[in-house]
Design a protein around this motif. Structure first.
Motif, PDB file in Angstrom:
ATOM      1  N   ILE A  81       0.863  -1.175   0.000  1.00  0.00           N
ATOM      2  CA  ILE A  81       0.000   0.000   0.000  1.00  0.00           C
ATOM      3  C   ILE A  81       0.904   1.229   0.000  1.00  0.00           C
ATOM      4  O   ILE A  81       1.682   1.440   0.898  1.00  0.00           O
ATOM      5  N   GLY A  82       0.814   2.041  -1.032  1.00  0.00           N
ATOM      6  CA  GLY A  82       1.673   3.196  -1.166  1.00  0.00           C
ATOM      7  C   GLY A  82       2.806   2.927  -2.146  1.00  0.00           C
ATOM      8  O   GLY A  82       2.735   1.952  -2.913  1.00  0.00           O
ATOM      9  N   PRO A  83       3.841   3.774  -2.127  1.00  0.00           N
ATOM     10  CA  PRO A  83       4.043   4.896  -1.195  1.00  0.00           C
ATOM     11  C   PRO A  83       3.216   6.127  -1.540  1.00  0.00           C
ATOM     12  O   PRO A  83       2.842   6.332  -2.674  1.00  0.00           O
ATOM     13  N   THR A  84       2.927   6.917  -0.500  1.00  0.00           N
ATOM     14  CA  THR A  84       2.200   8.169  -0.646  1.00  0.00           C
ATOM     15  C   THR A  84       2.615   9.103   0.473  1.00  0.00           C
ATOM     16  O   THR A  84       3.476   8.754   1.285  1.00  0.00           O
ATOM     17  N   SER A  85       2.037  10.271   0.537  1.00  0.00           N
ATOM     18  CA  SER A  85       2.410  11.238   1.573  1.00  0.00           C
ATOM     19  C   SER A  85       1.282  12.238   1.775  1.00  0.00           C
ATOM     20  O   SER A  85       0.349  12.332   0.970  1.00  0.00           O
ATOM     21  N   LEU A  86       1.376  12.978   2.863  1.00  0.00           N
ATOM     22  CA  LEU A  86       0.400  14.022   3.146  1.00  0.00           C
ATOM     23  C   LEU A  86       0.346  15.001   1.986  1.00  0.00           C
ATOM     24  O   LEU A  86       1.369  15.421   1.466  1.00  0.00           O
ATOM     25  N   GLY A  87      -0.873  15.312   1.555  1.00  0.00           N
ATOM     26  CA  GLY A  87      -1.041  16.211   0.433  1.00  0.00           C
ATOM     27  C   GLY A  87      -1.317  15.496  -0.867  1.00  0.00           C
ATOM     28  O   GLY A  87      -1.736  16.120  -1.850  1.00  0.00           O
ATOM     29  N   ALA A  88      -1.111  14.175  -0.884  1.00  0.00           N
ATOM     30  CA  ALA A  88      -1.414  13.404  -2.086  1.00  0.00           C
ATOM     31  C   ALA A  88      -2.924  13.381  -2.296  1.00  0.00           C
ATOM     32  O   ALA A  88      -3.714  13.439  -1.347  1.00  0.00           O
ATOM     33  N   ALA A  89      -3.339  13.264  -3.555  1.00  0.00           N
ATOM     34  CA  ALA A  89      -4.759  13.309  -3.879  1.00  0.00           C
ATOM     35  C   ALA A  89      -5.540  12.192  -3.194  1.00  0.00           C
ATOM     36  O   ALA A  89      -6.716  12.339  -2.875  1.00  0.00           O
ATOM     37  N   ASP A  90      -4.876  11.070  -2.975  1.00  0.00           N
ATOM     38  CA  ASP A  90      -5.555   9.917  -2.393  1.00  0.00           C
ATOM     39  C   ASP A  90      -5.315   9.787  -0.895  1.00  0.00           C
ATOM     40  O   ASP A  90      -5.549   8.734  -0.312  1.00  0.00           O
ATOM     41  N   PHE A  91      -4.859  10.853  -0.262  1.00  0.00           N
ATOM     42  CA  PHE A  91      -4.461  10.770   1.149  1.00  0.00           C
ATOM     43  C   PHE A  91      -5.586  10.286   2.052  1.00  0.00           C
ATOM     44  O   PHE A  91      -5.420   9.363   2.843  1.00  0.00           O
ATOM     45  N   GLY A  92      -6.767  10.933   1.947  1.00  0.00           N
ATOM     46  CA  GLY A  92      -7.883  10.550   2.806  1.00  0.00           C
ATOM     47  C   GLY A  92      -8.320   9.115   2.588  1.00  0.00           C
ATOM     48  O   GLY A  92      -8.568   8.372   3.537  1.00  0.00           O
ATOM     49  N   GLU A  93      -8.393   8.724   1.332  1.00  0.00           N
ATOM     50  CA  GLU A  93      -8.773   7.351   1.020  1.00  0.00           C
ATOM     51  C   GLU A  93      -7.734   6.369   1.547  1.00  0.00           C
ATOM     52  O   GLU A  93      -8.066   5.278   2.005  1.00  0.00           O
ATOM     53  N   ALA A  94      -6.472   6.790   1.490  1.00  0.00           N
ATOM     54  CA  ALA A  94      -5.397   5.929   1.956  1.00  0.00           C
ATOM     55  C   ALA A  94      -5.515   5.649   3.443  1.00  0.00           C
ATOM     56  O   ALA A  94      -5.376   4.511   3.890  1.00  0.00           O
ATOM     57  N   ILE A  95      -5.777   6.687   4.224  1.00  0.00           N
ATOM     58  CA  ILE A  95      -5.922   6.513   5.672  1.00  0.00           C
ATOM     59  C   ILE A  95      -7.051   5.536   5.973  1.00  0.00           C
ATOM     60  O   ILE A  95      -6.930   4.648   6.812  1.00  0.00           O
ATOM     61  N   ALA A  96      -8.170   5.694   5.278  1.00  0.00           N
ATOM     62  CA  ALA A  96      -9.307   4.805   5.489  1.00  0.00           C
ATOM     63  C   ALA A  96      -8.969   3.373   5.088  1.00  0.00           C
ATOM     64  O   ALA A  96      -9.374   2.407   5.744  1.00  0.00           O
ATOM     65  N   SER A  97      -8.219   3.222   4.013  1.00  0.00           N
ATOM     66  CA  SER A  97      -7.851   1.888   3.544  1.00  0.00           C
ATOM     67  C   SER A  97      -6.935   1.181   4.527  1.00  0.00           C
ATOM     68  O   SER A  97      -7.067  -0.022   4.780  1.00  0.00           O
TER      69      SER A  97
END
Length: 207
Positions: A81-97
């Motif tokens: 899962i990822g990588p991603t970071s704060l500010g990424a377009a999918d940030f909120g969805e990522a946290i939920a996932s």
């Protein structure tokens, strides 16, 4: 400072994918990266332990866009899962996932070795900036034989060090002397640090 940074990266911000990792590694990443390897079956055997990990995620979700974060569950190490970071377009969805993954109730047997193999692969492909690290989150209730797991993962930890990455271990819940030896033995190979977190109050001490 490094300890503060490595705990902060437990934002576990990520987009859950149902397919194995596919990455375009034509250019090295500009930012450092933290790969969080979670011993899922161990942590899910105690609801309080999962709550602590979820609290870590909530507290550290505002770290910033200067660090990439990826997440690997040792129950399903082929999925990153990822990588991603704060500010990424999918940030909120990522946290939920991530939260959904942690509370999924999966009961497959964890394989710490394969989880660290995937972490090494990810770092090799992404080629993140200096200051990158890998964090193993585990618990005493793991299905892994600790002595056997230690011998198997030593070469993987050494490989991370060879690529200029630190390796840290966090245990959640009550921790036996054997598990402490396992954790300290691994982090000592990279100059990393070991954290024992038994309750949410310990999270604040770590940060």
């Amino acid at each position: 400072m490094m300890l503060k940074a490595c705990i902060a990266v437990l934002i576990l911000v990520i987009t859950l994918s149902a397919t194995p990792l596919v990455i375009d590694a034509s250019e090295p990443a500009k930012n450092p990266m933290t790969v969080i390897v979670v011993d899922g079956s161990a942590l899910r055997q105690n609801e309080n332990q999962i709550d602590i990990v979820r609290t870590l995620i909530a507290m550290m979700s505002s770290v910033g866009a200067d660090r990439e974060v990826a997440f690997i569950d040792t129950e399903r190490p082929s999925i990153v899962i990822g990588p991603t970071s704060l500010g990424a377009a999918d940030f909120g969805e990522a946290i939920a996932s991530i939260d959904a993954e942690l509370t999924s109730g999966n009961n497959a047997i964890s394989d710490i070795f394969e989880g660290l193999v995937q972490a090494n692969t990810l770092i090799g492909l992404e080629r993140p900036a200096l200051g990158s690290n890998v964090i193993l989150i585990t618990s005493d209730s793991s299905n892994e034989n600790i002595s056997s797991a230690y011998k198997r993962v030593i070469p993987l930890v050494d490989q991370l060090v060879d690529q200029s990455n630190d390796f840290h271990v966090i245990t959640v819940g009550s921790t036996s002397d054997l598990t402490k030896e396992f954790a300290n033995g691994l982090v000592s190979r990279s100059g990393g640090q070991y954290f024992a977190i038994q309750n949410t109050g310990d999270i604040e001490k770590a940060v």
